[in-house]
Design a protein around this motif. Structure first.
Motif, PDB file in Angstrom:
ATOM      1  N   VAL A   1       0.678  -1.141  -0.039  1.00  0.00           N
ATOM      2  CA  VAL A   1      -0.013   0.014   0.070  1.00  0.00           C
ATOM      3  C   VAL A   1       0.730   1.305   0.055  1.00  0.00           C
ATOM      4  CG1 VAL A   1      -1.523   1.419   1.372  1.00  0.00           C
ATOM      5  CG2 VAL A   1      -2.029  -1.064   1.077  1.00  0.00           C
ATOM      6  N   VAL A   2       1.879   1.173   0.870  1.00  0.00           N
ATOM      7  CA  VAL A   2       2.844   2.488   0.744  1.00  0.00           C
ATOM      8  C   VAL A   2       3.411   2.588  -0.513  1.00  0.00           C
ATOM      9  CG1 VAL A   2       5.065   3.091   1.614  1.00  0.00           C
ATOM     10  CG2 VAL A   2       3.448   2.178   3.207  1.00  0.00           C
ATOM     11  N   LEU A   3       3.975   1.350  -1.167  1.00  0.00           N
ATOM     12  CA  LEU A   3       4.592   1.608  -2.538  1.00  0.00           C
ATOM     13  C   LEU A   3       3.348   2.190  -3.648  1.00  0.00           C
ATOM     14  CD1 LEU A   3       6.262  -1.942  -3.291  1.00  0.00           C
ATOM     15  CD2 LEU A   3       7.216   0.664  -3.168  1.00  0.00           C
ATOM     16  N   SER A   4       2.075   1.889  -3.478  1.00  0.00           N
ATOM     17  CA  SER A   4       1.016   2.194  -4.403  1.00  0.00           C
ATOM     18  C   SER A   4       1.178   3.588  -4.183  1.00  0.00           C
ATOM     19  CB  SER A   4      -0.122   1.380  -3.907  1.00  0.00           C
ATOM     20  OG  SER A   4      -0.921   1.919  -4.869  1.00  0.00           O
ATOM     21  N   ALA A   5       1.041   4.088  -2.890  1.00  0.00           N
ATOM     22  CA  ALA A   5       0.788   5.661  -2.328  1.00  0.00           C
ATOM     23  C   ALA A   5       2.084   6.325  -3.133  1.00  0.00           C
ATOM     24  CB  ALA A   5       0.481   5.811  -0.986  1.00  0.00           C
TER      25      ALA A   5
ATOM     26  N   VAL B   1      -9.637  16.314  -5.559  1.00  0.00           N
ATOM     27  CA  VAL B   1      -9.293  15.320  -6.621  1.00  0.00           C
ATOM     28  C   VAL B   1      -8.032  14.619  -5.944  1.00  0.00           C
ATOM     29  CG1 VAL B   1      -8.237  15.065  -8.756  1.00  0.00           C
ATOM     30  CG2 VAL B   1     -10.192  16.886  -8.337  1.00  0.00           C
ATOM     31  N   ASN B   2      -7.120  15.280  -5.344  1.00  0.00           N
ATOM     32  CA  ASN B   2      -5.879  14.683  -4.997  1.00  0.00           C
ATOM     33  C   ASN B   2      -6.258  13.545  -3.814  1.00  0.00           C
ATOM     34  OD1 ASN B   2      -4.033  16.041  -6.829  1.00  0.00           O
ATOM     35  ND2 ASN B   2      -3.429  17.675  -5.318  1.00  0.00           N
ATOM     36  N   ARG B   3      -6.986  13.849  -2.981  1.00  0.00           N
ATOM     37  CA  ARG B   3      -7.249  12.953  -1.986  1.00  0.00           C
ATOM     38  C   ARG B   3      -7.879  11.705  -2.680  1.00  0.00           C
ATOM     39  NH1 ARG B   3     -11.304  12.289   2.001  1.00  0.00           N
ATOM     40  NH2 ARG B   3     -12.406  13.942   0.988  1.00  0.00           N
ATOM     41  N   ILE B   4      -8.860  12.081  -3.271  1.00  0.00           N
ATOM     42  CA  ILE B   4      -9.649  10.935  -3.962  1.00  0.00           C
ATOM     43  C   ILE B   4      -8.818   9.949  -4.665  1.00  0.00           C
ATOM     44  CG2 ILE B   4     -11.519  10.299  -5.528  1.00  0.00           C
ATOM     45  CD1 ILE B   4     -12.559  11.397  -3.330  1.00  0.00           C
ATOM     46  N   ARG B   5      -7.922  10.608  -5.674  1.00  0.00           N
ATOM     47  CA  ARG B   5      -7.030   9.794  -6.512  1.00  0.00           C
ATOM     48  C   ARG B   5      -6.216   8.884  -5.600  1.00  0.00           C
ATOM     49  NH1 ARG B   5      -4.405  12.319 -11.719  1.00  0.00           N
ATOM     50  NH2 ARG B   5      -2.813  10.925 -11.022  1.00  0.00           N
ATOM     51  N   LEU B   6      -5.564   9.488  -4.469  1.00  0.00           N
ATOM     52  CA  LEU B   6      -4.858   8.986  -3.406  1.00  0.00           C
ATOM     53  C   LEU B   6      -5.467   7.503  -2.776  1.00  0.00           C
ATOM     54  CD1 LEU B   6      -1.963   8.418  -2.216  1.00  0.00           C
ATOM     55  CD2 LEU B   6      -2.652  10.134  -0.313  1.00  0.00           C
ATOM     56  N   ILE B   7      -6.793   7.746  -2.486  1.00  0.00           N
ATOM     57  CA  ILE B   7      -7.477   6.663  -2.093  1.00  0.00           C
ATOM     58  C   ILE B   7      -7.564   5.792  -2.976  1.00  0.00           C
ATOM     59  CG2 ILE B   7      -9.892   5.956  -1.387  1.00  0.00           C
ATOM     60  CD1 ILE B   7     -10.072   8.810  -0.049  1.00  0.00           C
ATOM     61  N   ALA B   8      -7.694   5.960  -4.328  1.00  0.00           N
ATOM     62  CA  ALA B   8      -8.093   5.014  -5.375  1.00  0.00           C
ATOM     63  C   ALA B   8      -6.552   4.162  -5.454  1.00  0.00           C
ATOM     64  CB  ALA B   8      -8.223   5.545  -6.526  1.00  0.00           C
ATOM     65  N   PHE B   9      -5.593   4.942  -5.276  1.00  0.00           N
ATOM     66  CA  PHE B   9      -4.149   4.352  -5.508  1.00  0.00           C
ATOM     67  C   PHE B   9      -3.986   3.180  -4.170  1.00  0.00           C
ATOM     68  CE2 PHE B   9      -1.280   5.317  -8.896  1.00  0.00           C
ATOM     69  CZ  PHE B   9      -2.074   6.207  -9.649  1.00  0.00           C
ATOM     70  N   VAL B  10      -4.387   3.771  -3.048  1.00  0.00           N
ATOM     71  CA  VAL B  10      -3.977   2.930  -1.959  1.00  0.00           C
ATOM     72  C   VAL B  10      -5.135   1.498  -1.905  1.00  0.00           C
ATOM     73  CG1 VAL B  10      -4.533   2.678   0.467  1.00  0.00           C
ATOM     74  CG2 VAL B  10      -3.324   4.764  -0.347  1.00  0.00           C
TER      75      VAL B  10
END
Lengths: 275, 291, 338
Positions: free
Chosen positions: B72-76, B187-196
């Protein structure tokens, strides 16, 4: 001297699903003529330019250039004698001005598959020719553009438009289509573009000039076509256009909402001009 | 092996591909691009778990938890450290993002190889129960877990996207990052959630699938491609579409080698890719047309 | 900056070496190559390193044309290099034809395959194109293993015979030297091609394909030509490597090399083909010849790529070039300074 008819379009129509962007538009362009294409946003100006240049395919209608049918992809139409600019400049931003201006001339030498293949070897042996440089220099002089080694990405929007117009001129087109070339231009840019229009006319070729700025267009053209909601509502003398009731209706909305009547009167006007 | 056993195997692999595709789908819905590093995330999950168990004698569950956290860290980091800066600099261009993601994929592979070593390691089973026999078919506990977890994951994501505020925002943001930013959406927060979330799902998939054939630092690339194909075949029409795409590829992966031998599945994948990309790039299930 | 370059020149009589397009790159490139060859000497291991670097460089140069000039990332280059390599292997083991035939046939076949693949994928770009071409590379190595009667299966082809040019057989050192010269020549020619009218059109295709189409060039067709050229160059690289190594297997050219080849121009600088060459040398140095970091060399490289991508998008040579331009400008301002 009989003025030859260069470009004829009949019944040009474009529909996207249920939306009609352009409905049954006729257009005629004589040699040495400059035609202004005006109208509000969404009137179908760019669509018409796209249909003529081949960037989009028409739902219906046909085009001829000097009597020969004009069909197929944009590249074939370009080789037949069309050149255009884009509403949003399409420059290679990492190339310098000189290279961008050279595109039209370079393209003419790489029209067929064999020329493209041969171009690889010719390019390796003789990458840069003095004749090309002189050609570019001549266009740049006409545009009043300096600093040819600057990257196109570093130019102002007005300069980018100027480069695009110059690139199109470099194709030595029979019909030059300019899509909103003045947006973002300063006085120097406007002068450069006006100079290009003048040159094309002097060569006995034709220009279609699209812009919002009706007053500016009216000063530069021989004839104006006014588009509204995908239809031609006026086609005639620039002076007459500015004071016409159609103009009033399209831009100031007086006497709006009787589309039927409006279309009929527009039809009559078009007939009147043609005959 | 009976025919039914083959079908079971196909379903299991299908669920694995489906979960990878779900991870792709999440990032694609939220950020509008395909995160090719999904496969390496899964590899990271599987390999890290095994390595922790083998090297530090850790129990399976804590090892898996650490592996998931690492992934998850890598993804973020992929989003924060690479994709976002590159996209910001290059505008909307696809090529820079693609090259950036390729670099991430390659880096994770090398990182895993350096830390965990290059040989293939066996996967660790999370299951604590024995094989279940239904008629002629023996269901391995790992298969059961793979299928069960996949279904639960899909159901949870479906519920999340439909019924939570963040889930609905994900779609709104994904339709146009730019427009959403103008509207003041985070936008940034949502994108981050998607990646996580994508990293989480991928890591889970990798851990569950690793027992089947083992895992090594280079497994990720093939998995990336399978997951990508699954999401393309399925389409973006519904949350469940990736699962359908995954199942189809699972069948290809199992039955083509069975009938045509050796490496037929590789040709099959290429063929499917060409057919779908050429004739139906929007996939089987279509939502609204993206601008 | 240098508008005087454009002033109409009266006659071509005043030919000036310094104005030959691409000459600067060739000069620096050849200088570096000469230094490397001096360093190599008769050391067998170092010769192998150079052969690897040459192969990487040629694959990266092959990708340079479609990827950095035309802007489409095709990743089937392991297959193209493989075709070049197997051409040498097959001609050498299965026929009595002179080996030179393989050097001709390999690149041509690779170019044809690239055209076919390009035709099938002509409507794809970005992620879709990358995925299909990666799968093609995988399918190609699967095919090499399956087609055992032709390709020798997973064992590949070995015991290749040496080149025989009218009775003269080059020594290993001469082969290494020759391949370095080939790289320099191809980089120089591509650099010139980049600046030529053909290069102008292809590079415009990357950012503004509509403008190229509107200027009268069929973009998909020109794209195929670019792909074919790239594949042929990569095939030359494959052939050189196979000849030097004396054998080839399905594992000789892996997808790993393709990934490295994507990154090499980023490391060296995407502005000129020499950047790809510099990147290849650096990649080989890091991955194969870094005793202290033997295992982590590739990781270091990958991390380096990420850092360069984020901090120095023009690559190492791009930075050097900026520096050169600035120094040049300073020197011109005060020609008698100092």
């Amino acid at each position: 001297m009989a003025e030859e008819i260069l470009l004829v379009g009949r019944g040009l129509t474009k529909r996207y699903g249920g939306v009609t962007a352009l409905a049954d538009v006729d257009i005629e362009l004589r040699a040495g003529e400059v035609l202004g294409l005006v109208g509000p946003n969404g009137a179908g100006k760019t669509t018409l330019v796209d249909l003529i240049s081949g960037a989009q395919t028409a739902t219906a209608g046909e085009l001829t250039l000097r009597g020969a049918r004009l069909t197929g992809p944009a590249s074939r139409r370009a080789r037949a004698g069309l050149a255009r600019t884009f509403q949003y400049p399409q420059l290679a931003l990492e190339l310098n001005v000189r290279e961008n201006l050279l595109l039209g001339r370079a393209a003419r030498r790489h029209a067929t598959l064999w020329q493209m293949i041969a171009g690889v070897f010719v390019g390796m042996v003789r990458p840069r020719m003095a004749a090309d440089d002189e050609f570019v220099r001549a266009i740049a002089d006409e545009l009043g553009l300096g600093g040819l080694e600057r990257e196109a990405g570093d130019l102002t929007l007005g300069e980018q438009r100027l480069v695009e117009v110059g690139r199109a001129l470099g194709q030595d087109p029979l019909v030059l289509l300019l899509d909103e070339p003045f947006a973002g231009s300063d006085a120097r840019g406007v002068a450069g573009i006006a100079e290009v229009i003048h040159t094309v006319r002097r060569r006995g070729h034709a220009v279609i000039l699209v812009d919002h700025n009706v007053d500016l267009v009216a000063r530069l053209v021989d004839r104006i076509m006014l588009l509204n909601q995908g239809r031609v509502v006026f086609d005639g003398d620039p002076g007459a256009c500015l004071s016409s009731p159609q103009m009033q209706r399209v831009y100031f909305g007086s006497g709006a909402d009787d589309d039927e009547a409006g279309d009929e009167s527009a039809g009559a006007e078009v007939q009147g001009v043609r005959s | 092996m009976t025919d039914l056993q083959l079908w079971l195997s196909a379903v299991e692999i299908g669920c694995f591909f489906g979960m990878l595709a779900l991870a792709y789908h999440l990032v694609h819905v939220g950020a509008g691009f395909f995160n090719f590093a999904i496969g390496p995330y899964a590899m990271m999950g599987g390999l890290c778990t095994t390595w922790l168990v083998i090297t530090y004698d850790l129990a399976v569950w804590p090892a898996a938890a650490i592996a998931v956290a690492v992934t998850v860290v890598l993804s973020a980091l992929t989003e924060l450290g690479v994709v976002r800066p590159v996209q910001r600099r290059s505008g909307g261009g696809e090529l820079p993002a693609l090259v950036a993601v390729a670099a991430v994929l390659f880096t994770i592979q090398q990182l895993a190889g350096y830390v965990f070593g290059y040989p293939t390691l066996p996967g660790q089973s999370l299951a604590t129960f024995g094989p279940v026999t239904v008629g002629d078919v023996t269901v391995q506990p790992t298969s059961l877990l793979m299928i069960g977890v996949a279904l639960i994951c899909f159901a949870l994501v479906a519920v999340w996207i439909r019924f939570t505020r963040t889930g609905r925002l994900l779609r709104a943001v994904g339709d146009s990052n730019h427009a959403a930013a103008l509207l003041g959406l985070p936008v940034n927060r949502i994108r981050l959630i998607a990646f996580v979330l994508a990293g989480f799902v991928a890591a889970l998939a990798g851990i569950l699938f690793a027992p089947k054939a083992g895992v090594n630092s280079l497994s990720g690339l093939a998995w990336s491609l399978s997951g990508f194909l699954a999401v393309v075949v399925g389409g973006t029409g519904s949350v469940w579409a990736p699962l359908v795409g995954g199942m189809l590829l699972g069948l290809v992966e199992v039955f083509l080698p069975y009938y045509f031998g050796g490496q037929a599945h590789v040709y099959g994948m290429l063929l499917i890719a060409l057919l779908f990309f050429a004739f139906k790039p929007q996939g089987l299930f279509v939502r609204t047309v993206r601008a | 900056m240098s508008a005087e370059n454009l002033r109409p020149r009266p006659a071509p009589a005043r030919w000036d070496l310094r104005r030959v397009p691409g000459i600067g790159g060739l000069f620096l490139g050849s200088l570096a190559a000469a230094l490397i060859m001096f360093w190599v000497g008769s050391d067998g291991y170092r010769q192998t390193l150079v052969t690897s670097a040459v192969t990487y460089a040629l694959i990266a140069l092959g990708m340079y044309v479609p990827y950095l000039m035309a802007g489409s990332l095709s990743m089937a280059y392991s297959a193209y290099a493989g075709i070049g390599g197997y051409a040498v292997g097959l001609v050498s083991t299965r026929t009595g034809l002179p080996l030179a035939v393989a050097w001709l046939v390999g690149p041509i076949v690779a170019a044809l395959v690239a055209v076919l693949l390009g035709l099938v994928t002509r409507r794809l770009s970005g992620f879709f194109l990358a995925a299909v071409t990666l799968l093609f590379g995988m399918a190609f190595s699967a095919f090499l293993i399956d087609a055992e009667p032709v390709s020798g299966g997973s064992g590949g082809l070995g015991n290749l015979r040496p080149l025989n040019l009218f009775g003269w057989t080059p020594s290993h050192y001469q082969v290494v030297l020759g391949s370095v010269v080939v790289v320099c020549v191809i980089a120089f020619l591509l650099d010139r091609l980049r600046l030529s009218p053909w290069g102008v059109i292809v590079r415009t295709m990357r950012d503004a394909p509509r403008a190229v189409e509107a200027a009268g060039v069929r973009v998909p067709v020109l794209n195929l030509v670019a792909l074919a050229l790239g594949a042929a160059i990569a095939a030359v690289g494959g052939a050189l490597f196979t000849y030097s190594a004396g054998s080839i297997t399905p594992d000789t050219f892996t997808l790993n090399i393709v990934f490295l080849a994507i990154f090499m121009p980023l490391i060296g600088g995407a502005g000129t083909p020499w950047g790809a060459v510099a990147g290849a040398v650096l990649a080989v140095e890091l991955t194969l010849n870094f005793p202290a970091f033997q295992a982590s060399g590739t990781l270091l490289l990958a991390l380096g790529v990420l850092v360069i991508m984020l901090l120095a998008p023009r690559g190492v040579l791009g930075y050097a070039d900026r520096l050169r331009v600035r120094t040049w400008a300073l020197l011109r301002k005060e020609p008698h300074g100092g």
